[in-house]
Design a protein around this motif. Sequence first.
Motif, PDB file in Angstrom:
ATOM      1  N   LYS A  19       1.056   3.650  -3.422  1.00 33.08           N
ATOM      2  CA  LYS A  19       0.070   4.632  -2.960  1.00 33.08           C
ATOM      3  C   LYS A  19      -0.315   5.644  -4.039  1.00 33.08           C
ATOM      4  O   LYS A  19      -1.390   6.267  -3.960  1.00 33.08           O
ATOM      5  N   SER A  70       0.838  -1.203   0.000  1.00 28.13           N
ATOM      6  CA  SER A  70       0.000   0.000   0.000  1.00 28.13           C
ATOM      7  C   SER A  70       0.873   1.254   0.000  1.00 28.13           C
ATOM      8  O   SER A  70       0.506   2.265  -0.607  1.00 28.13           O
ATOM      9  N   LEU A 114      -6.111   2.822  -0.079  1.00 27.48           N
ATOM     10  CA  LEU A 114      -5.479   1.639   0.495  1.00 27.48           C
ATOM     11  C   LEU A 114      -4.326   2.029   1.412  1.00 27.48           C
ATOM     12  O   LEU A 114      -4.132   1.433   2.479  1.00 27.48           O
TER      13      LEU A 114
END
Length: 305
Positions: A168, A164, A178
Amino acid sequence: MQLLQKLRDRSSIAFFSKLMGDLEKEASGIGEVIESFLSSSRKPLIITYNRQGYLPASTAYWHIATVDPDLNTLISDIPAVSLYTLAYREGWRVLVFASNPYTGLLNTMQVSRILNHELLAVTSKPMDEKVRRILDNYGPLYVDRADELEASLVMTLAVNHALSSLYKNKLEARGARLFRHSKEGVVPLIEELIERYSEHLSKIISEKEVLLTSSKLMEAPTLYLSESLRRIGVKTRFENAENVTGPGSIVLVSTSVEEYYVRELKFQYARMGLKTIDLSFNTDPLEAGIYLGMLSLYIDKLRML
Protein backbone atom coordinates in the motif's frame (compact mmCIF):
# COMPACT_ATOMS: atom_id res chain seq x y z
CA MET A 1 -31.86 -16.07 -25.36
CA GLN A 2 -32.86 -16.64 -21.74
CA LEU A 3 -29.31 -15.89 -20.61
CA LEU A 4 -29.35 -12.60 -22.52
CA GLN A 5 -32.63 -11.62 -20.84
CA LYS A 6 -31.21 -12.44 -17.41
CA LEU A 7 -27.99 -10.48 -17.99
CA ARG A 8 -29.42 -7.11 -16.92
CA ASP A 9 -32.16 -8.46 -14.68
CA ARG A 10 -32.07 -6.85 -11.23
CA SER A 11 -32.82 -10.12 -9.45
CA SER A 12 -29.85 -11.74 -11.23
CA ILE A 13 -27.59 -8.90 -10.15
CA ALA A 14 -28.88 -9.10 -6.58
CA PHE A 15 -28.23 -12.85 -6.46
CA PHE A 16 -24.71 -12.38 -7.78
CA SER A 17 -23.98 -9.51 -5.38
CA LYS A 18 -24.90 -11.78 -2.48
CA LEU A 19 -22.64 -14.53 -3.82
CA MET A 20 -19.72 -12.15 -4.30
CA GLY A 21 -20.19 -10.85 -0.77
CA ASP A 22 -19.86 -14.41 0.52
CA LEU A 23 -16.78 -15.07 -1.64
CA GLU A 24 -15.09 -11.87 -0.52
CA LYS A 25 -15.77 -12.60 3.14
CA GLU A 26 -14.05 -15.98 2.76
CA ALA A 27 -11.20 -14.37 0.82
CA SER A 28 -10.49 -11.85 3.57
CA GLY A 29 -9.17 -14.39 6.08
CA ILE A 30 -7.15 -16.24 3.45
CA GLY A 31 -5.65 -12.96 2.29
CA GLU A 32 -4.31 -12.24 5.76
CA VAL A 33 -2.39 -15.53 5.78
CA ILE A 34 -1.00 -14.92 2.28
CA GLU A 35 0.16 -11.44 3.29
CA SER A 36 1.87 -12.81 6.39
CA PHE A 37 3.65 -15.47 4.30
CA LEU A 38 4.84 -12.99 1.68
CA SER A 39 5.98 -10.39 4.21
CA SER A 40 7.98 -12.88 6.30
CA SER A 41 11.13 -12.73 4.15
CA ARG A 42 12.71 -11.55 0.90
CA LYS A 43 13.69 -15.02 -0.29
CA PRO A 44 13.04 -15.72 -3.98
CA LEU A 45 9.46 -16.74 -4.72
CA ILE A 46 8.00 -19.44 -6.96
CA ILE A 47 4.29 -19.07 -7.78
CA THR A 48 2.68 -22.21 -9.15
CA TYR A 49 -0.81 -23.43 -9.95
CA ASN A 50 -3.08 -25.98 -11.54
CA ARG A 51 -6.28 -25.55 -13.56
CA GLN A 52 -8.25 -22.46 -12.46
CA GLY A 53 -5.52 -21.61 -9.97
CA TYR A 54 -3.88 -19.81 -12.88
CA LEU A 55 -6.03 -16.71 -12.25
CA PRO A 56 -4.88 -16.06 -8.65
CA ALA A 57 -1.32 -17.11 -9.50
CA SER A 58 -1.19 -14.68 -12.42
CA THR A 59 -2.76 -11.94 -10.31
CA ALA A 60 -0.06 -12.44 -7.69
CA TYR A 61 2.76 -12.56 -10.22
CA TRP A 62 1.85 -9.40 -12.13
CA HIS A 63 1.21 -7.42 -8.95
CA ILE A 64 4.61 -8.36 -7.52
CA ALA A 65 6.41 -7.88 -10.85
CA THR A 66 4.93 -4.39 -11.15
CA VAL A 67 5.24 -3.16 -7.58
CA ASP A 68 8.29 -5.11 -6.35
CA PRO A 69 10.47 -5.83 -9.40
CA ASP A 70 13.59 -6.44 -7.28
CA LEU A 71 12.02 -9.56 -5.76
CA ASN A 72 13.15 -12.67 -7.67
CA THR A 73 9.80 -14.18 -8.70
CA LEU A 74 8.98 -17.06 -11.06
CA ILE A 75 5.64 -18.41 -12.22
CA SER A 76 4.82 -21.72 -13.88
CA ASP A 77 2.31 -24.56 -13.65
CA ILE A 78 2.62 -27.34 -11.09
CA PRO A 79 4.06 -30.04 -13.40
CA ALA A 80 6.87 -27.77 -14.60
CA VAL A 81 7.66 -26.51 -11.12
CA SER A 82 7.60 -29.98 -9.54
CA LEU A 83 9.71 -31.64 -12.23
CA TYR A 84 12.20 -28.92 -13.08
CA THR A 85 12.14 -25.69 -11.06
CA LEU A 86 12.15 -27.01 -7.49
CA ALA A 87 14.83 -29.62 -8.10
CA TYR A 88 17.46 -27.02 -9.01
CA ARG A 89 16.84 -24.64 -6.12
CA GLU A 90 16.90 -24.82 -2.34
CA GLY A 91 15.49 -22.57 0.31
CA TRP A 92 13.07 -20.59 -1.86
CA ARG A 93 9.46 -19.78 -1.04
CA VAL A 94 6.68 -21.60 -2.89
CA LEU A 95 3.15 -20.19 -3.20
CA VAL A 96 0.66 -22.68 -4.66
CA PHE A 97 -2.86 -22.08 -5.97
CA ALA A 98 -4.63 -25.35 -6.76
CA SER A 99 -8.29 -25.32 -7.74
CA ASN A 100 -7.99 -29.12 -8.00
CA PRO A 101 -6.40 -30.65 -4.86
CA TYR A 102 -5.85 -34.02 -6.56
CA THR A 103 -3.57 -33.03 -9.46
CA GLY A 104 0.10 -32.57 -8.63
CA LEU A 105 -0.42 -30.69 -5.38
CA LEU A 106 0.85 -33.40 -3.03
CA ASN A 107 4.02 -33.95 -5.05
CA THR A 108 4.76 -30.21 -5.00
CA MET A 109 4.34 -30.17 -1.23
CA GLN A 110 6.57 -33.18 -0.74
CA VAL A 111 9.37 -31.89 -2.98
CA SER A 112 9.19 -28.47 -1.35
CA ARG A 113 9.64 -29.98 2.10
CA ILE A 114 12.53 -32.22 1.01
CA LEU A 115 14.39 -29.28 -0.55
CA ASN A 116 13.72 -26.92 2.35
CA HIS A 117 11.43 -24.55 0.49
CA GLU A 118 8.99 -22.51 2.57
CA LEU A 119 5.53 -23.49 1.32
CA LEU A 120 2.07 -22.01 1.41
CA ALA A 121 -0.59 -23.86 -0.59
CA VAL A 122 -4.10 -22.52 -1.16
CA THR A 123 -6.43 -25.18 -2.51
CA SER A 124 -10.02 -26.30 -2.80
CA LYS A 125 -11.01 -28.54 0.07
CA PRO A 126 -10.85 -32.19 -1.08
CA MET A 127 -14.03 -34.21 -0.63
CA ASP A 128 -11.99 -37.35 0.02
CA GLU A 129 -11.17 -37.44 3.76
CA LYS A 130 -8.13 -39.65 3.20
CA VAL A 131 -6.65 -37.13 0.77
CA ARG A 132 -7.40 -34.30 3.14
CA ARG A 133 -5.64 -36.01 6.05
CA ILE A 134 -2.52 -36.40 3.90
CA LEU A 135 -2.60 -32.78 2.73
CA ASP A 136 -3.16 -31.59 6.30
CA ASN A 137 0.42 -32.61 7.11
CA TYR A 138 1.61 -29.71 4.96
CA GLY A 139 -0.68 -27.05 6.41
CA PRO A 140 -2.59 -25.86 3.34
CA LEU A 141 -5.24 -23.16 3.34
CA TYR A 142 -8.55 -24.63 2.23
CA VAL A 143 -11.11 -22.74 0.17
CA ASP A 144 -14.53 -24.03 1.11
CA ARG A 145 -15.89 -24.07 -2.44
CA ALA A 146 -16.53 -27.18 -4.51
CA ASP A 147 -16.92 -25.24 -7.77
CA GLU A 148 -13.51 -24.48 -9.30
CA LEU A 149 -14.51 -21.10 -10.72
CA GLU A 150 -15.80 -19.97 -7.34
CA ALA A 151 -12.72 -21.32 -5.56
CA SER A 152 -10.45 -19.56 -8.04
CA LEU A 153 -12.16 -16.22 -7.54
CA VAL A 154 -11.92 -16.57 -3.75
CA MET A 155 -8.18 -17.13 -4.14
CA THR A 156 -7.89 -14.17 -6.52
CA LEU A 157 -9.71 -11.82 -4.16
CA ALA A 158 -7.51 -13.09 -1.32
CA VAL A 159 -4.38 -12.33 -3.36
CA ASN A 160 -5.70 -8.85 -4.11
CA HIS A 161 -6.35 -8.18 -0.42
CA ALA A 162 -2.91 -9.50 0.55
CA LEU A 163 -0.84 -7.63 -2.02
CA SER A 164 -2.73 -4.35 -1.95
CA SER A 165 -2.17 -4.30 1.82
CA LEU A 166 1.45 -5.45 1.63
CA TYR A 167 2.34 -2.83 -0.99
CA LYS A 168 0.00 0.00 0.00
CA ASN A 169 2.95 2.37 0.44
CA LYS A 170 4.49 1.54 -2.95
CA LEU A 171 4.05 3.45 -6.21
CA GLU A 172 2.89 6.52 -4.28
CA ALA A 173 -0.79 7.28 -4.96
CA ARG A 174 -1.31 4.11 -7.00
CA GLY A 175 -0.46 1.82 -4.10
CA ALA A 176 -2.78 3.75 -1.79
CA ARG A 177 -5.57 3.64 -4.37
CA LEU A 178 -5.29 -0.12 -4.87
CA PHE A 179 -5.39 -0.63 -1.10
CA ARG A 180 -8.46 1.61 -0.78
CA HIS A 181 -10.25 -0.29 -3.53
CA SER A 182 -9.46 -3.57 -1.78
CA LYS A 183 -10.84 -2.28 1.51
CA GLU A 184 -14.00 -1.04 -0.16
CA GLY A 185 -14.56 -4.47 -1.73
CA VAL A 186 -15.97 -5.51 -5.08
CA VAL A 187 -19.68 -5.76 -4.24
CA PRO A 188 -20.38 -2.01 -4.71
CA LEU A 189 -18.91 -2.27 -8.22
CA ILE A 190 -21.00 -5.16 -9.50
CA GLU A 191 -24.03 -3.34 -10.89
CA GLU A 192 -21.89 -0.72 -12.68
CA LEU A 193 -19.53 -3.39 -14.00
CA ILE A 194 -22.35 -5.46 -15.46
CA GLU A 195 -23.99 -2.40 -16.99
CA ARG A 196 -20.74 -1.23 -18.56
CA TYR A 197 -19.90 -4.58 -20.15
CA SER A 198 -23.35 -6.08 -20.74
CA GLU A 199 -23.32 -5.19 -24.46
CA HIS A 200 -19.93 -6.87 -24.91
CA LEU A 201 -21.06 -9.92 -22.97
CA SER A 202 -24.27 -10.14 -25.00
CA LYS A 203 -22.27 -10.26 -28.23
CA ILE A 204 -20.02 -13.00 -26.88
CA ILE A 205 -22.85 -15.10 -25.43
CA SER A 206 -24.76 -14.85 -28.73
CA GLU A 207 -21.92 -16.57 -30.59
CA LYS A 208 -22.01 -20.35 -31.00
CA GLU A 209 -18.22 -20.46 -31.28
CA VAL A 210 -15.54 -17.91 -30.41
CA LEU A 211 -11.79 -17.70 -30.52
CA LEU A 212 -10.39 -16.04 -27.41
CA THR A 213 -7.10 -14.17 -27.32
CA SER A 214 -5.54 -11.56 -25.08
CA SER A 215 -2.53 -9.59 -24.03
CA LYS A 216 -0.16 -11.60 -21.83
CA LEU A 217 -1.34 -9.74 -18.73
CA MET A 218 -4.94 -10.84 -19.38
CA GLU A 219 -4.20 -14.44 -20.42
CA ALA A 220 -5.25 -16.08 -17.15
CA PRO A 221 -8.59 -14.24 -16.79
CA THR A 222 -9.30 -14.90 -20.48
CA LEU A 223 -8.84 -18.63 -19.93
CA TYR A 224 -11.14 -18.31 -16.92
CA LEU A 225 -13.71 -16.66 -19.22
CA SER A 226 -13.25 -19.55 -21.63
CA GLU A 227 -14.34 -22.06 -18.98
CA SER A 228 -17.37 -19.94 -18.10
CA LEU A 229 -18.43 -19.75 -21.76
CA ARG A 230 -17.90 -23.48 -22.20
CA ARG A 231 -20.31 -24.11 -19.32
CA ILE A 232 -23.10 -22.16 -21.02
CA GLY A 233 -22.60 -23.97 -24.32
CA VAL A 234 -20.38 -21.57 -26.27
CA LYS A 235 -17.60 -23.47 -28.02
CA THR A 236 -14.32 -21.71 -27.29
CA ARG A 237 -10.62 -22.02 -27.93
CA PHE A 238 -7.69 -19.82 -26.93
CA GLU A 239 -4.83 -18.75 -29.18
CA ASN A 240 -1.82 -16.51 -28.63
CA ALA A 241 -2.66 -13.01 -29.86
CA GLU A 242 0.14 -12.89 -32.41
CA ASN A 243 -0.56 -16.37 -33.78
CA VAL A 244 -4.29 -16.06 -34.42
CA THR A 245 -5.31 -17.76 -37.64
CA GLY A 246 -9.09 -17.79 -37.42
CA PRO A 247 -11.62 -18.41 -38.75
CA GLY A 248 -14.55 -17.07 -36.77
CA SER A 249 -15.24 -14.32 -34.27
CA ILE A 250 -12.33 -13.22 -32.11
CA VAL A 251 -12.75 -11.92 -28.56
CA LEU A 252 -9.69 -9.76 -27.88
CA VAL A 253 -9.21 -9.12 -24.15
CA SER A 254 -6.92 -6.31 -23.03
CA THR A 255 -6.52 -3.26 -20.81
CA SER A 256 -6.68 0.34 -21.93
CA VAL A 257 -2.95 0.87 -21.35
CA GLU A 258 -2.32 -1.68 -24.12
CA GLU A 259 -4.23 0.40 -26.66
CA TYR A 260 -1.36 0.76 -29.15
CA TYR A 261 -0.62 -2.97 -29.14
CA VAL A 262 -4.31 -3.80 -29.50
CA ARG A 263 -4.64 -1.44 -32.46
CA GLU A 264 -1.84 -3.31 -34.23
CA LEU A 265 -3.51 -6.65 -33.56
CA LYS A 266 -6.92 -5.49 -34.77
CA PHE A 267 -5.36 -4.15 -37.97
CA GLN A 268 -3.72 -7.54 -38.51
CA TYR A 269 -7.00 -9.39 -37.88
CA ALA A 270 -8.93 -7.07 -40.21
CA ARG A 271 -6.49 -7.85 -43.02
CA MET A 272 -7.27 -11.52 -42.43
CA GLY A 273 -10.99 -10.83 -42.70
CA LEU A 274 -11.68 -11.66 -39.07
CA LYS A 275 -14.39 -10.02 -36.94
CA THR A 276 -13.13 -8.76 -33.55
CA ILE A 277 -15.14 -8.31 -30.37
CA ASP A 278 -13.01 -5.90 -28.34
CA LEU A 279 -13.19 -6.48 -24.58
CA SER A 280 -10.97 -3.78 -23.07
CA PHE A 281 -10.85 -2.81 -19.39
CA ASN A 282 -10.30 0.87 -18.66
CA THR A 283 -9.04 0.41 -15.14
CA ASP A 284 -5.79 -0.22 -13.31
CA PRO A 285 -4.26 -3.23 -15.11
CA LEU A 286 -3.64 -4.94 -11.76
CA GLU A 287 -7.40 -4.98 -11.12
CA ALA A 288 -8.58 -5.79 -14.65
CA GLY A 289 -8.24 -9.55 -14.28
CA ILE A 290 -10.37 -9.51 -11.13
CA TYR A 291 -13.14 -7.63 -12.91
CA LEU A 292 -13.11 -10.03 -15.86
CA GLY A 293 -13.17 -12.92 -13.40
CA MET A 294 -16.28 -11.48 -11.78
CA LEU A 295 -18.04 -10.99 -15.11
CA SER A 296 -17.10 -14.51 -16.16
CA LEU A 297 -18.50 -16.03 -12.98
CA TYR A 298 -21.65 -13.97 -13.44
CA ILE A 299 -22.13 -15.48 -16.91
CA ASP A 300 -21.79 -18.96 -15.43
CA LYS A 301 -24.24 -18.31 -12.59
CA LEU A 302 -26.94 -17.08 -14.99
CA ARG A 303 -27.47 -20.77 -15.85
CA MET A 304 -28.82 -21.32 -12.35
CA LEU A 305 -31.33 -18.46 -12.27
